[in-house]
Design an enzyme around this catalytic site. Structure first.
Site, PDB file in Angstrom:
ATOM      1  N   HIS A 135       0.870  -1.185   0.000  1.00  0.00           N
ATOM      2  CA  HIS A 135       0.000   0.000   0.000  1.00  0.00           C
ATOM      3  C   HIS A 135       0.903   1.231   0.000  1.00  0.00           C
ATOM      4  CE1 HIS A 135      -3.702  -2.322   0.820  1.00  0.00           C
ATOM      5  NE2 HIS A 135      -2.888  -3.114   1.480  1.00  0.00           N
ATOM      6  N   LEU A 136       0.950   1.903  -1.152  1.00  0.00           N
ATOM      7  CA  LEU A 136       1.811   3.092  -1.244  1.00  0.00           C
ATOM      8  C   LEU A 136       1.080   4.350  -0.789  1.00  0.00           C
ATOM      9  CD1 LEU A 136       3.795   2.447  -4.574  1.00  0.00           C
ATOM     10  CD2 LEU A 136       4.594   2.191  -2.207  1.00  0.00           C
ATOM     11  N   ARG A 137      -0.252   4.247  -0.636  1.00  0.00           N
ATOM     12  CA  ARG A 137      -1.072   5.307  -0.010  1.00  0.00           C
ATOM     13  C   ARG A 137      -1.234   6.581  -0.837  1.00  0.00           C
ATOM     14  NH1 ARG A 137      -3.462   1.793   3.189  1.00  0.00           N
ATOM     15  NH2 ARG A 137      -2.348   1.206   5.073  1.00  0.00           N
ATOM     16  N   ASP A 148      -8.685  -5.227  -2.321  1.00  0.00           N
ATOM     17  CA  ASP A 148      -7.953  -5.512  -1.089  1.00  0.00           C
ATOM     18  C   ASP A 148      -8.210  -4.482   0.010  1.00  0.00           C
ATOM     19  OD1 ASP A 148      -5.855  -7.035   0.419  1.00  0.00           O
ATOM     20  OD2 ASP A 148      -5.012  -5.028   0.480  1.00  0.00           O
ATOM     21  N   HIS A 173      -9.170 -10.519  -1.084  1.00  0.00           N
ATOM     22  CA  HIS A 173      -9.000 -10.291   0.364  1.00  0.00           C
ATOM     23  C   HIS A 173     -10.114 -11.107   1.008  1.00  0.00           C
ATOM     24  CE1 HIS A 173      -8.422  -7.594   4.025  1.00  0.00           C
ATOM     25  NE2 HIS A 173      -9.591  -8.134   4.267  1.00  0.00           N
ATOM     26  N   HIS A 199      -2.586 -12.501   1.278  1.00  0.00           N
ATOM     27  CA  HIS A 199      -2.269 -12.738   2.698  1.00  0.00           C
ATOM     28  C   HIS A 199      -3.028 -13.909   3.336  1.00  0.00           C
ATOM     29  CE1 HIS A 199      -5.884 -10.301   2.946  1.00  0.00           C
ATOM     30  NE2 HIS A 199      -5.259  -9.175   2.729  1.00  0.00           N
ATOM     31  N   ASP A 253       2.193  -7.093   2.339  1.00  0.00           N
ATOM     32  CA  ASP A 253       1.016  -6.333   2.749  1.00  0.00           C
ATOM     33  C   ASP A 253       1.457  -5.089   3.522  1.00  0.00           C
ATOM     34  OD1 ASP A 253      -1.548  -5.456   3.117  1.00  0.00           O
ATOM     35  OD2 ASP A 253      -2.155  -7.048   4.497  1.00  0.00           O
ATOM     36  N   HIS A 273       0.779   3.205   8.474  1.00  0.00           N
ATOM     37  CA  HIS A 273      -0.188   4.053   9.177  1.00  0.00           C
ATOM     38  C   HIS A 273       0.569   5.009  10.077  1.00  0.00           C
ATOM     39  CE1 HIS A 273      -3.906   2.170   7.954  1.00  0.00           C
ATOM     40  NE2 HIS A 273      -3.460   0.975   8.287  1.00  0.00           N
TER      41      HIS A 273
END
Lengths: 308, 435
Positions: free
Chosen positions: B63-65, B153, B180, B233, B306, B310
């Site tokens: 997750h590169l956000r 996901d 997911h 995952h 994964d 955060h």
């Protein structure tokens, strides 16, 4: 006296000797309640903050009276709703309170683990007054004190805990404390209200009330939260009360010297019929009385016994 | 422009290579492998004696956000974290803001990655519009733009009819649908794995069955549609067993496992550290063992982190309220080199395969091999390098690692993308060569 802890967070942590210390101390505190002037100077100059994020009548009052009888300055901080709703995190609130130099913070929070988090971050003593479905150690201690008083001993007794074990912090603390003190614990309730891997806690699990209470020295009835019905754990309060409620005719199957306990507040007519709640076997009000003594003992051991 | 990597043990599972060789890179591609290769005049040289030279590691679940959550991570910081962790390519999930469910967002990610990224970035598009689970995203245009797979996901598509259509619709693009797998009703409000630990902690648990039920459903849908289903995952013994059975039956199902699900159990949650909170949650010992066994026997194609950055503000506070997810790019390779390879639970070539050939085959990527003519994406490992995880030293913008304070031996020391170091400085130096 062997008390060395900074905090009281869970019964799972406590060893038998520590539990005995609290109960013995509490026993000696009980005498204060019988005095004309209910005050001793033990915690004079000490500050106790009751940080309650969940509504509570008896626990908060009990801690408040306990602190006041010991001459501590007791401040009540009630926060409605979650910390998130308030827009200030629990940790920020606690750090602000710590900046005012309390000696003990008594915390109740809907999140399991909240007191443990505070304890890690605050220099003062932290008492868990109930966190989520995790633990409520002072309740277990007052339950043990009540049982020891009435039965004269703890080891070898049979205690049956009935009801919503899955969501109950009282049940968890009782189970850990009772096991440590050599009590055989049975839990009983509909399978939907018994938590996963419950036997691994070292208790017997029963799904039949009559069988579970037949040999019990003590029956601990748990409060059934009404929202368990809407969340689909039980079909109706009516059915729950019929199957799992303790009524006079179900008591016929019990030992003649059985004790009926309840952490309160009682849902009269749901888990306990009024006749049983107010009947001769009930020691529910003794529990409340002992609650003050246990909390005096805990505040004393955490804040007072180290010397001023 | 040339670079000679001399004297390392070359492990290239795709080509069945495992032995001491030199690797010659010319103009960003693999030119030659062999013993005793000479560096061309003026070329650069890396002395990899004692090290392990592998195809560039690929992480297909990151997750590169960006766009939308730049306070957690950006394409610049996330790819630097990847490069530091020994990865030369990552595939990034679609749960950005706006969601990557249309070509404009895919184009944006790729443009940003070209300018600011330091490893290859392969976007994964949303399977349904807005990740809402009810209408198909514009997969055709997104595949054309460069999406290598489709996935919601972070969320599970609960409507089986919608998911069936997504699998069918994706067929012509030859890319997998990544699931997911988490039945949100069974998972309920569970914030950790259901079991003795959740009972003792008084935290709401979600049963392993919440994952198993969805893996079962998705395998059946893959069987119905003929689609390539990839399980993200995977974390339960039950799900692993079903994937193994389905593969034996010829269903096109692949699966990945995260490093944390390979080396941690729900026991780690005991002190309510929110850096042990993620979806799926840390499971029991039996599940961890089943995942490792499946990684070993090839039921699981790859390790994927994964990587879910955060900010502290999303993670501090009560466990039940904290965001799900942990960062993983910088810890995956060191942790697994130590806990699995060094402790003798998995052999090195298999681990390398699960970071290279496995993910490359799965997503049809050009990397994952040291074939002549392939892009010179290369990861070099030093099996004797000691490390300790210090969250504040991580290059990721977020520090939410479950491995804080862990130490071990074995780490990546160089990552080349197209023959060039992905980061300006690496433990393993390159000497000579005109800039």
């Amino acid at each position: 006296m062997t008390w060395k802890r900074k905090d009281l967070l869970s019964m799972q942590d406590l060893e038998a000797g520590e539990i005995r210390d609290v109960l013995d101390t509490a026993e000696s505190m009980k005498e204060i309640a019988t005095r004309e002037i209910k005050k001793v100077p033990t915690l004079r100059g000490k500050t106790v903050v009751n940080l309650f994020y969940e509504s509570s009548t008896r626990t908060r009052t009990s801690f408040e009276i306990a602190g006041k009888w010991l001459s501590a300055d007791v401040i009540n901080f009630s926060a409605s709703g979650s910390s998130a709703e308030k827009g200030e995190s629990l940790l920020d609130t606690a750090k602000n309170i710590e900046a005012m130099s309390p000696d003990v913070v008594v915390v109740r929070h809907k999140a399991s683990g909240a007191p443990a988090m505070l304890a890690r971050n605050l220099r003062c003593a932290v008492v868990n007054a109930g966190d989520g479905a995790h633990e409520h150690p002072t309740q277990a201690l007052l339950d043990l004190l009540t049982i020891r008083e009435k039965k004269g001993h703890l080891e070898g007794l049979n205690v049956t805990i009935v009801g919503d074990v899955a969501h109950s912090r009282v049940a968890r603390s009782d189970i850990h404390g009772m096991k440590t003190m050599g009590i055989t614990v049975t839990v009983a309730g509909p399978p939907t209200l018994i938590p996963a891997a419950c036997q691994e806690l070292g208790v017997k699990v029963s799904h039949r009330l009559e069988e579970a209470i037949a040999h019990a020295d003590v029956i601990m009835m748990l409060r059934l939260q009404h929202e368990r019905m809407t969340a689909g754990f039980i079909p109706s309060l009516r059915e729950y009360s019929r199957v799992w409620g303790l009524s006079p005719d179900k008591l016929k199957h019990c030992r003649s010297d059985v004790l009926i306990m309840h952490p309160g507040p009682v849902n009269r007519g749901v888990e306990l019929s009024p006749e049983v709640a107010d009947g001769p076997y009930s020691v529910i009000l003794d529990q409340v009385t002992n609650g003050v003594a246990v909390r005096m003992a805990v505040l004393y051991l955490l804040a007072g016994s180290k010397g001023a | 422009m040339s670079l000679l990597i001399k004297g390392g043990r070359v492990i290239d599972p795709w080509n069945g290579v495992d032995g001491v060789q030199d690797v010659l890179v010319i103009d960003g591609t693999i030119a030659k492998l062999g013993v005793g290769l000479k560096a061309p005049e003026g070329g650069a040289v890396v002395d990899a004696t004692g090290n392990v030279v592998c195809p560039g590691f690929i992480d297909i679940h990151v997750h590169l956000r960006e766009p939308g959550f730049e306070y957690k991570e950006t394409i610049a910081t996330g790819t630097r974290a990847a490069a530091a962790g020994g990865f030369t390519a990552v595939a990034c999930m679609a749960n950005t803001f706006p969601v990557n469910d249309n070509r404009a967002v895919t184009d944006f990610i790729l443009a940003k990655a070209r300018v600011e990224g330091c490893v290859r970035v392969y976007p994964i598009g949303a399977a349904t519009r807005g990740l809402k689970g009810d209408e198909l995203a514009e997969m055709g245009e997104q595949a054309e733009a460069g999406c290598v797979a489709f996935s919601d996901d972070g969320k599970c598509v609960m409507n089986a009819e919608v998911y069936r259509r997504a699998m069918e619709y994706a067929l012509p693009f030859g890319v997998p649908i990544i699931s997911h797998a988490e039945d949100c009703h069974l998972a309920h409000r569970g914030v950790m794995n259901e079991g003795l630990v959740s009972t003792e902690l008084g935290l709401a648990g979600q049963p392993a069955t919440a994952e198993d039920v969805m893996v079962a459903r998705d395998i059946l849908l893959a069987e119905l549609t003929g689609a390539h289903l990839h399980i993200a995952h995977i974390s339960t013994a039950g799900a692993v067993r079903m994937v193994r059975d389905a593969r034996a039956r010829g269903v096109r199902v692949t699966a990945e496992v995260t490093p944390h699900h390979l080396v941690m159990t729900d026991e780690a949650v005991r002190d309510y550290d929110s850096n042990t909170k993620m979806a799926p949650p840390l499971r029991g010992k039996r599940d961890v063992e089943a995942c490792l066994e499946a990684l070993t026997d090839g039921t699981l194609d790859c390790v994927a982190t994964d990587h879910a950055p955060h900010a502290l503000s999303d993670k501090e506070g009560e466990f039940a309220e904290a965001a799900n997810g942990v960062v993983g790019l910088e810890t995956a390779v060191p942790v697994l080199l130590d806990r699995l390879v060094r402790q003798g639970r998995l052999d090195l070539p298999t681990l390398v395969a699960r970071f290279t050939a496995g993910p490359a085959r799965l997503l049809n990527l050009p990397g994952g091999r040291l074939s002549v003519g392939a892009p010179a994406d290369i990861t070099v490992l030093d099996l004797e390098r000691a490390w300790t995880v210090e969250p504040r030293h991580l290059l990721s913008r977020s520090k939410n690692t479950p491995f804080a304070g862990w130490s071990g031996t074995g780490a990546p020391v160089l990552a080349l993308v197209g023959g060039k170091p992905a980061l300006p400085s690496y433990p393993l130096a390159i000497s000579g060569g005109a800039a």
